[in-house]
Design a protein around this motif. Structure first.
Motif, short mmCIF file in Angstrom:
data_model
loop_
_atom_site.label_atom_id
_atom_site.label_comp_id
_atom_site.label_asym_id
_atom_site.label_seq_id
_atom_site.Cartn_x
_atom_site.Cartn_y
_atom_site.Cartn_z
N GLY A 1 -12.15 39.92 -56.65
CA GLY A 1 -12.15 38.57 -56.39
C GLY A 1 -12.16 37.63 -57.70
O GLY A 1 -11.50 36.34 -57.61
N ASP B 1 -13.73 32.24 -50.21
CA ASP B 1 -14.05 33.42 -50.72
C ASP B 1 -15.08 34.21 -49.83
O ASP B 1 -15.94 33.91 -49.81
N TYR C 1 -18.71 38.23 -49.37
CA TYR C 1 -20.02 38.89 -48.80
C TYR C 1 -19.98 38.99 -47.33
O TYR C 1 -20.79 39.53 -46.39
N THR D 1 -12.69 40.65 -51.77
CA THR D 1 -13.06 41.95 -52.75
C THR D 1 -13.51 43.20 -51.92
O THR D 1 -14.32 42.87 -50.96
N SER E 1 -15.53 44.77 -54.02
CA SER E 1 -16.85 45.28 -54.90
C SER E 1 -18.13 45.41 -54.32
O SER E 1 -18.80 46.04 -54.26
C1 LIG Z 1 -18.89 34.69 -54.51
C2 LIG Z 1 -18.07 35.89 -55.26
N1 LIG Z 1 -16.80 35.84 -55.30
C3 LIG Z 1 -16.23 36.71 -56.32
C4 LIG Z 1 -17.17 37.68 -56.87
C5 LIG Z 1 -16.43 38.56 -58.00
O1 LIG Z 1 -16.23 39.78 -57.38
P1 LIG Z 1 -15.26 40.81 -57.94
O2 LIG Z 1 -16.31 41.96 -58.63
O3 LIG Z 1 -14.27 41.32 -56.91
O4 LIG Z 1 -14.44 39.96 -59.05
C6 LIG Z 1 -18.37 37.66 -56.83
C7 LIG Z 1 -19.33 38.68 -57.37
O5 LIG Z 1 -20.68 38.51 -57.50
C8 LIG Z 1 -19.17 36.55 -55.87
O6 LIG Z 1 -20.28 36.62 -55.86
#
Ligand SMILES: Cc1ncc(COP(=O)(O)O)c(C=O)c1O
Length: 411
Positions: free
Chosen positions: A105, A208, A211, A237, A239
């Motif tokens: 992300g 975005d 979550y 993402t 992640s």
């Molecule tokens: C709202 C938000 N967007 C993007 C990210 C970044 O995610 P990534 O690990 O995919 O770079 C985070 C990470 O904590 C996040 O909280």
């Protein structure tokens, strides 16, 4: 030898990088301190056995794909899988040119900045919002405006009034679900209103969904992208539902913009790591997300239940916090005279860590607020962390003990 003046050599945008808070979060709390700092996924959610097997198989059987460079848009089969997944989850299928693979992300945010922002361009963000995004936008010298929030997320009416009055940001950055840092979710009514207002005024929404898959039980609301694919660019993402060790995500949105992001990627890492791309695809096509996500959601829901119970039990009067329905965060507001940055040394001494609120704003707001993450500690630790934090706050609220107690936590 003359000492180099490194700071003098830095580009203007690098001097503008703002706060060291993100580095502090990524470094983790000191030993012995119960950390409610990072939005780190709980390692118990990492499917280590499966990932070991999948990675070994890919390296053995298809090194010419999994260990090779890929197209900037991603490996074709991975893109296809991501298109199917977005379609299944969001009720609208991206066309082939409407989705590209990113290295997570955060890289997507950077690609958007590179592609769209000239110095001085206006960008609207939620107040508070994700620290990494603020740093990226500020790094590209955008003029940031914070849009106030309440329990239903961004105050879209506030933004609409400004748009009607002629304010023209290049983009509005929104985290609609279980927002980082506030834990709040944008209501359905406001989602429709935001899409309509931005469409009317020709303003891009940058959504975005980091979550979104971590609901505690309720059905997720429609994504902004599914409501307005003509005016929304979505950053996703893996992640939080797979692992951040594989840096993988996607961008979905209007095809010309997505093509531009893929072109901009040629100036970052050229392509997302092929091994990670194929691992996510293999894991996903085998149905493991559907099998694993209920347990992941239940874990975070149980953590929130434990923390919220302990906050109700221990926090002194005058403290308020948000009620997330998913994700990893709650946002706490203390009485106005307590500065949460100044309070931090006392909290560390008491063995508990949080993130002070101020860096999540683009203004001077947030000094008496803090973010608490409940992803990493277990239920017992969260209860203890809340008890310790409540003790530190109670002390800060008591004039006599504060005067006697050394650390001055007031401003
Ligand atoms: C709202 C938000 N967007 C993007 C990210 C970044 O995610 P990534 O690990 O995919 O770079 C985070 C990470 O904590 C996040 O909280």
């Amino acid at each position: 030898m003359t000492a180099m003046e490194w700071h003098e050599m830095l580009a203007r945008r690098a001097r503008n990088r703002g706060d060291a808070e993100l580095a502090t979060i990524l470094a983790g709390p000191p030993p012995g301190v119960l950390g409610m700092t990072g939005g780190f996924p709980n390692p118990a959610t990492f499917a280590t056995d499966l990932l070991e097997e999948i990675a070994a198989r890919l390296v053995r059987d298809e090194p010419s794909v999994a260990l090779q460079y890929t197209a900037s848009e991603g490996i074709a089969s991975v893109r296809e899988y991501l298109i199917d997944r977005v379609a299944a989850q969001q009720g609208r299928r991206p066309e082939w040119g409407e989705l590209t693979v990113t290295s997570g992300g955060m890289e997507c945010i950077d690609l958007v900045c590179r592609s769209l922002l000239d110095p001085g361009d206006a960008v609207a963000v939620e107040a508070p919002t994700y620290l990494g995004a603020i740093m990226a936008f500020a790094g590209y010298e955008a003029e940031l405006t914070g849009v106030p929030m309440d329990e239903r997320g961004m105050d879209v009416g506030w933004l609409e009034e400004r748009l009607d009055a002629g304010y023209r940001p290049k983009l509005v950055y929104v985290i609609p679900e279980y927002q980082n840092p506030s834990g709040r979710t944008l209501s359905l009514e406001r989602r429709h209103a935001l899409v309509e207002a931005c469409r009317r005024h020709g303003v891009l929404i940058f959504e975005d969904v980091a979550y979104r898959e971590l609901s505690f039980g309720g059905d997720p609301l429609p994504t902004l992208w599914s409501l307005g694919p003509d005016v929304v660019l979505q950053a996703g993402t893996f992640s939080k539902v797979f692992c951040p060790g594989v840096r993988l995500g996607w961008a979905a949105g209007p095809a010309p913009l997505v093509a531009q992001l893929a072109a901009a990627k040629q100036n970052t890492d050229q392509c997302a790591g092929a091994l990670g791309q194929r691992m996510v695809e293999e894991y996903g096509r085998a149905g493991h997300f559907e099998r694993a996500l209920p347990a992941t959601r239940a874990l975070y829901a149980a953590h929130w239940t434990a923390l919220s119970r302990a906050l109700r039990e221990h926090m002194p009067p005058g403290c308020e916090w948000s009620e997330p329905t998913g994700g990893m965060f709650t946002w706490m507001r203390l009485p106005e005279h307590v500065d949460t940055r100044a309070l931090r040394p006392a909290a560390t001494a008491a063995g508990v860590a949080y993130v002070p609120g101020r860096p999540f704003y683009v203004t001077e707001d947030g000094a008496h607020e803090m973010r608490l993450s409940f992803s990493s500690l277990d239920e017992g630790q969260l209860a203890e962390a809340a008890r310790r934090l409540a003790g530190v706050i109670a002390e800060a609220l008591e004039p006599a003990s504060s005067a006697a107690g050394g650390a001055d936590v007031r401003l």
